[in-house]
Motif scaffolding. Structure first.
Motif, PDB file in Angstrom:
ATOM      1  N   LEU A 173       9.283 -10.830   8.843  1.00 50.21           N
ATOM      2  CA  LEU A 173       8.203 -11.802   8.729  1.00 50.21           C
ATOM      3  C   LEU A 173       8.725 -13.230   8.793  1.00 50.21           C
ATOM      4  O   LEU A 173       8.051 -14.123   9.306  1.00 50.21           O
ATOM      5  N   SER A 174       9.916 -13.443   8.226  1.00 53.26           N
ATOM      6  CA  SER A 174      10.561 -14.757   8.249  1.00 53.26           C
ATOM      7  C   SER A 174      12.028 -14.543   7.909  1.00 53.26           C
ATOM      8  O   SER A 174      12.477 -13.397   7.781  1.00 53.26           O
ATOM      9  N   ASP A 175      12.783 -15.592   7.730  1.00 51.52           N
ATOM     10  CA  ASP A 175      14.201 -15.448   7.393  1.00 51.52           C
ATOM     11  C   ASP A 175      14.413 -14.880   5.993  1.00 51.52           C
ATOM     12  O   ASP A 175      15.516 -14.436   5.654  1.00 51.52           O
ATOM     13  N   THR A 176      13.356 -14.895   5.177  1.00 51.71           N
ATOM     14  CA  THR A 176      13.481 -14.374   3.810  1.00 51.71           C
ATOM     15  C   THR A 176      12.501 -13.251   3.503  1.00 51.71           C
ATOM     16  O   THR A 176      12.529 -12.710   2.393  1.00 51.71           O
ATOM     17  N   LEU A 236      23.107 -15.631   4.344  1.00 54.84           N
ATOM     18  CA  LEU A 236      22.642 -14.250   4.223  1.00 54.84           C
ATOM     19  C   LEU A 236      21.123 -14.273   4.301  1.00 54.84           C
ATOM     20  O   LEU A 236      20.462 -14.927   3.490  1.00 54.84           O
ATOM     21  N   ASN A 237      20.555 -13.569   5.290  1.00 56.02           N
ATOM     22  CA  ASN A 237      19.098 -13.548   5.426  1.00 56.02           C
ATOM     23  C   ASN A 237      18.616 -12.149   5.783  1.00 56.02           C
ATOM     24  O   ASN A 237      19.398 -11.185   5.731  1.00 56.02           O
ATOM     25  N   VAL A 238      17.344 -12.031   6.168  1.00 54.98           N
ATOM     26  CA  VAL A 238      16.775 -10.705   6.406  1.00 54.98           C
ATOM     27  C   VAL A 238      17.416  -9.998   7.593  1.00 54.98           C
ATOM     28  O   VAL A 238      17.364  -8.773   7.678  1.00 54.98           O
ATOM     29  N   ASP A 239      18.036 -10.734   8.504  1.00 58.68           N
ATOM     30  CA  ASP A 239      18.730 -10.085   9.619  1.00 58.68           C
ATOM     31  C   ASP A 239      19.845  -9.178   9.098  1.00 58.68           C
ATOM     32  O   ASP A 239      20.100  -8.106   9.663  1.00 58.68           O
ATOM     33  N   ASP A 270       0.880  -1.166   0.000  1.00 58.51           N
ATOM     34  CA  ASP A 270       0.000   0.000   0.000  1.00 58.51           C
ATOM     35  C   ASP A 270       0.918   1.217   0.000  1.00 58.51           C
ATOM     36  O   ASP A 270       2.131   1.089  -0.226  1.00 58.51           O
ATOM     37  N   ASP A 271       0.389   2.395   0.249  1.00 56.60           N
ATOM     38  CA  ASP A 271       1.188   3.614   0.144  1.00 56.60           C
ATOM     39  C   ASP A 271       2.331   3.682   1.151  1.00 56.60           C
ATOM     40  O   ASP A 271       3.298   4.415   0.938  1.00 56.60           O
ATOM     41  N   ASN A 272       2.241   2.928   2.268  1.00 52.70           N
ATOM     42  CA  ASN A 272       3.212   3.076   3.353  1.00 52.70           C
ATOM     43  C   ASN A 272       3.972   1.801   3.700  1.00 52.70           C
ATOM     44  O   ASN A 272       4.764   1.804   4.646  1.00 52.70           O
ATOM     45  N   HIS A 273       3.760   0.735   2.943  1.00 59.60           N
ATOM     46  CA  HIS A 273       4.423  -0.533   3.275  1.00 59.60           C
ATOM     47  C   HIS A 273       5.017  -1.178   2.022  1.00 59.60           C
ATOM     48  O   HIS A 273       4.300  -1.390   1.041  1.00 59.60           O
ATOM     49  N   TYR A 274       6.328  -1.467   2.102  1.00 60.73           N
ATOM     50  CA  TYR A 274       7.020  -2.113   0.982  1.00 60.73           C
ATOM     51  C   TYR A 274       7.427  -3.517   1.422  1.00 60.73           C
ATOM     52  O   TYR A 274       8.188  -3.698   2.387  1.00 60.73           O
ATOM     53  N   TYR A 275       6.932  -4.500   0.705  1.00 66.71           N
ATOM     54  CA  TYR A 275       7.220  -5.910   1.003  1.00 66.71           C
ATOM     55  C   TYR A 275       8.435  -6.365   0.206  1.00 66.71           C
ATOM     56  O   TYR A 275       8.568  -6.053  -0.982  1.00 66.71           O
ATOM     57  N   LEU A 276       9.315  -7.127   0.864  1.00 63.88           N
ATOM     58  CA  LEU A 276      10.506  -7.646   0.185  1.00 63.88           C
ATOM     59  C   LEU A 276      10.699  -9.113   0.543  1.00 63.88           C
ATOM     60  O   LEU A 276      10.582  -9.504   1.712  1.00 63.88           O
ATOM     61  N   LYS A 277      10.986  -9.904  -0.476  1.00 57.35           N
ATOM     62  CA  LYS A 277      11.315 -11.316  -0.265  1.00 57.35           C
ATOM     63  C   LYS A 277      12.700 -11.593  -0.828  1.00 57.35           C
ATOM     64  O   LYS A 277      12.974 -11.304  -2.009  1.00 57.35           O
ATOM     65  N   LEU A 278      13.597 -12.126  -0.003  1.00 56.73           N
ATOM     66  CA  LEU A 278      14.934 -12.485  -0.444  1.00 56.73           C
ATOM     67  C   LEU A 278      14.933 -13.850  -1.112  1.00 56.73           C
ATOM     68  O   LEU A 278      14.043 -14.685  -0.877  1.00 56.73           O
ATOM     69  N   ARG A 279      15.960 -14.085  -1.915  1.00 52.46           N
ATOM     70  CA  ARG A 279      16.178 -15.442  -2.421  1.00 52.46           C
ATOM     71  C   ARG A 279      16.521 -16.352  -1.237  1.00 52.46           C
ATOM     72  O   ARG A 279      17.060 -15.905  -0.226  1.00 52.46           O
ATOM     73  N   SER A 280      16.262 -17.627  -1.391  1.00 54.57           N
ATOM     74  CA  SER A 280      16.406 -18.556  -0.269  1.00 54.57           C
ATOM     75  C   SER A 280      17.784 -19.199  -0.175  1.00 54.57           C
ATOM     76  O   SER A 280      18.082 -19.877   0.807  1.00 54.57           O
ATOM     77  N   ASN A 281      18.634 -18.986  -1.184  1.00 52.26           N
ATOM     78  CA  ASN A 281      19.925 -19.696  -1.216  1.00 52.26           C
ATOM     79  C   ASN A 281      21.118 -18.764  -1.025  1.00 52.26           C
ATOM     80  O   ASN A 281      22.234 -19.077  -1.445  1.00 52.26           O
ATOM     81  N   LEU A 282      20.909 -17.626  -0.396  1.00 51.88           N
ATOM     82  CA  LEU A 282      21.963 -16.617  -0.304  1.00 51.88           C
ATOM     83  C   LEU A 282      22.989 -16.982   0.770  1.00 51.88           C
ATOM     84  O   LEU A 282      22.637 -17.521   1.824  1.00 51.88           O
ATOM     85  N   LYS A 283      24.247 -16.645   0.491  1.00 52.26           N
ATOM     86  CA  LYS A 283      25.278 -16.850   1.508  1.00 52.26           C
ATOM     87  C   LYS A 283      26.440 -15.891   1.297  1.00 52.26           C
ATOM     88  O   LYS A 283      26.666 -15.373   0.199  1.00 52.26           O
ATOM     89  N   TRP A 284      27.156 -15.663   2.374  1.00 51.65           N
ATOM     90  CA  TRP A 284      28.350 -14.835   2.342  1.00 51.65           C
ATOM     91  C   TRP A 284      29.539 -15.677   1.918  1.00 51.65           C
ATOM     92  O   TRP A 284      29.499 -16.910   1.957  1.00 51.65           O
ATOM     93  N   THR A 285      30.608 -15.028   1.528  1.00 50.64           N
ATOM     94  CA  THR A 285      31.757 -15.776   1.014  1.00 50.64           C
ATOM     95  C   THR A 285      32.521 -16.518   2.113  1.00 50.64           C
ATOM     96  O   THR A 285      33.414 -17.309   1.810  1.00 50.64           O
ATOM     97  N   ASP A 286      32.187 -16.278   3.381  1.00 51.41           N
ATOM     98  CA  ASP A 286      32.778 -17.086   4.458  1.00 51.41           C
ATOM     99  C   ASP A 286      31.900 -18.279   4.809  1.00 51.41           C
ATOM    100  O   ASP A 286      32.174 -19.008   5.758  1.00 51.41           O
TER     101      ASP A 286
END
Length: 561
Positions: A140-143, A107-110, A87-103
């Motif tokens: 909302l969740s890890d992604t 990688l998640n929503v945190d 809506d005008d004041n809320h932007y929803y985002l979903k990350l890919r589920s297979n993300l990771k850092w090079t170490d």
């Protein structure tokens, strides 16, 4: 002249020897050499200070939620799988589920939340102002997460979606919050398709991340190594390109139209203008000084400038004349370009009209010395500045000075060193200058408006965000702010038309030409470059451009053999 060629030869040989020596370590058919964005020894990989970081830090090592394609005006899901306004004041985002850092860490929503919240705690981070209109981030969740806004700036938010690098919370939380913008961040841990591998004083070396999360989505880029070269001489860069020792140049290279076919050098267009239009060069007028405080005087100058000789002689037709608003010829901007407003209030090259405006406004040559005086009889003795060594701009202001002389305005071209140029620009002690620093391609003309007419710092002793001529017009400032807050495209067009009318009536800056997206490529070792026939990506590896075409260009490269 002999000493020049001797110096050129020595520099050229030293760089070729350096490349050859390095090639003994890295196989040439696995290594991609490029230049045009590295101007000092690599020493900073901090994505929170992207202006200071080695090009490739953002986009190559660290990644953004989306990439952006100026050719299609489309956002490309990158770390994000999708995002939209609920809506005008809320932007929803979903990350890919297979993300990771090079170490190896996930990688998640945190990490996304931490990346934004760190800018709430340290206001020295470029995007900290988001918290003036964002109130909360809800996990909302890890992604999945939702950004909550009190007074959203839709254009600015869309721009930031492909500007902000997501950083690993598990590493950055260990740094003192007040020091995060001062870190050099050596040995960076990102999520991107390349790793920081090695460096010397004249190059940055990246190594492909063969364990990149994105290989299952985008595939892996063909070059195993990227070598980003620091090259100060255009002649040296041209020589290396002709010999195939430089794969891609993002430099302005005089002579390209003459040699490109002889040496098989690729450019975006086969013929003039050869280059895409990437940013706009504008003449800024210091509106705090007389007679530049007079809009009639400013409009007369706009009519007096003939950019054709500069395009022909200086750029060899590698650039195009800007439209009266300086809008880049990309869909994201041109859909807001009001042809009717431009037709009624715009300008074109016409010394006769320039003379007419000046005559009617009372600027006359009272003492018959060939130069006009102000309506109250004072002499007009102005200067135009560009940095010394920027040879294309140096030649251009000589032409502009001659144009002004034809209508009786004295404006001497001067070439201070870059530091003095910046000081004069930031402190508004200049008369006129050419600049293009933040007129580059983007997803919205808001970035252009906001830079040209920056309002937050306009009354400060020094101004760093744009509006170098210190033009003040509260109605215009309010309209730009309203445009930023408008989601509806038709309403946005109405507001943009009002902005454009004031722009053209007042003329505090004068658009001149589009600087090219300088791109020249050798096919000796790599092929399938972007071009008019193969428009897969904006062909730039400048800082801030890897997520605006550079990564896609790298992903499309193919070995020549």
């Amino acid at each position: 002249m002999k000493s020049f060629w001797k110096s050129f030869f020595i520099v050229f040989v030293l760089i070729v020897l350096a490349v050859t020596t390095f090639s003994e370590t890295l196989k040439r058919d696995e290594t991609f050499f490029f230049g045009g964005g590295l101007w000092s020894a690599p020493s900073n990989w901090n994505p929170l200070t992207p202006w200071a970081a080695v090009p490739g830090t953002v986009g190559g090592i660290y990644e953004t939620l989306f990439a952006y394609d100026p050719l299609t005006n489309e956002f490309i899901p990158w770390l994000a799988e999708k995002g939209y306004w609920q809506d005008d004041n809320h932007y929803y985002l979903k990350l890919r589920s297979n993300l990771k850092w090079t170490d190896g860490e996930v990688l998640n929503v945190d990490d996304v939340i931490y990346t934004f919240e760190i800018a709430k705690k340290n206001t020295g981070i470029t995007y900290s102002s988001i918290w003036n209109w964002m109130t909360n981030i809800k996990k909302l969740s890890d992604t999945e997460l939702v950004f909550e806004f009190s007074d959203p700036r839709y254009h600015e938010w869309n721009y930031q979606l492909y500007q902000i690098s997501i950083i690993p919370k598990h590493i950055w939380k260990n740094y003192p919050i007040d020091e995060v913008v001062t870190l050099a961040n050596e040995n960076p841990v990102g999520s991107g398709m390349y790793l920081a591998y090695d460096k010397t004083d004249d190059r940055m070396i990246f190594k492909r991340n063969d364990d990149w999360w994105g290989k299952d989505v985008f595939g892996l880029p063909a070059p195993k190594y990227l070598v980003e070269l620091k090259i100060f001489s255009n002649n040296v860069a041209l020589g290396m390109l002709m010999k195939g020792e430089l794969d891609v140049s993002n430099f302005f290279l005089p002579g390209i139209p003459s040699v490109k076919n002889i040496y098989g050098i690729k450019t975006w267009f086969k013929k003039a203008p050869y280059m895409l239009s990437d940013n706009t060069a504008l003449l800024f007028l210091n509106t705090r000084k007389k007679p530049m405080d007079d809009p009639k005087f400013r409009r007369a100058l706009a009519y007096a400038i003939n950019v054709a000789p500069t395009i022909r002689r200086v750029y060899e037709y590698q650039v195009k004349e800007a439209n009266p608003l300086g809008f880049l010829p990309i869909d994201s901007w041109m859909k807001y370009y009001d042809e009717n407003v431009v037709k009624e209030y715009g300008f074109n090259y016409s010394p006769a009209m320039a003379n007419k405006i000046l005559d009617e406004a009372g600027y006359k040559d009272i003492d018959n010395d060939g130069y006009r005086e102000t309506p109250d009889g004072k002499k007009i003795d102005l200067t135009i500045i560009v940095p010394f060594g920027w040879t294309d701009w140096m030649e251009s202001i000589k032409n502009i000075s001659a144009d002004f002389e034809k209508i009786g305005i004295k404006a001497e071209p001067k070439f201070p060193d870059f530091g003095k140029y910046m000081e004069d620009m930031n402190s508004a002690t200049f008369d006129m200058l050419i600049n293009n620093f933040n007129s580059n391609v983007s997803s919205t003309p808001w970035t252009y408006f906001n830079w040209l007419f920056e309002s937050n710092q306009v009354n400060n002793e020094k101004e760093y965000g744009g509006n170098w001529g210190r033009y003040v017009n509260q109605e215009l400032f309010d309209l730009i702010n309203e445009f930023n807050k408008t989601r509806d495209e038709e309403k946005g067009k109405e507001i943009a038309s009002k902005i454009e009318k004031i722009f053209l009536e007042e003329m505090p800056v004068i658009p001149l030409w589009y600087n090219g997206m300088w791109f020249q490529a050798s096919e000796k070792y790599w092929t399938n470059y972007p071009s008019e026939e193969n428009p897969v990506a904006w062909p730039s590896l400048w800082g801030g451009r890897w997520q605006v075409g550079g990564n896609i260009m790298l992903l499309n490269l193919k070995p020549a053999k």
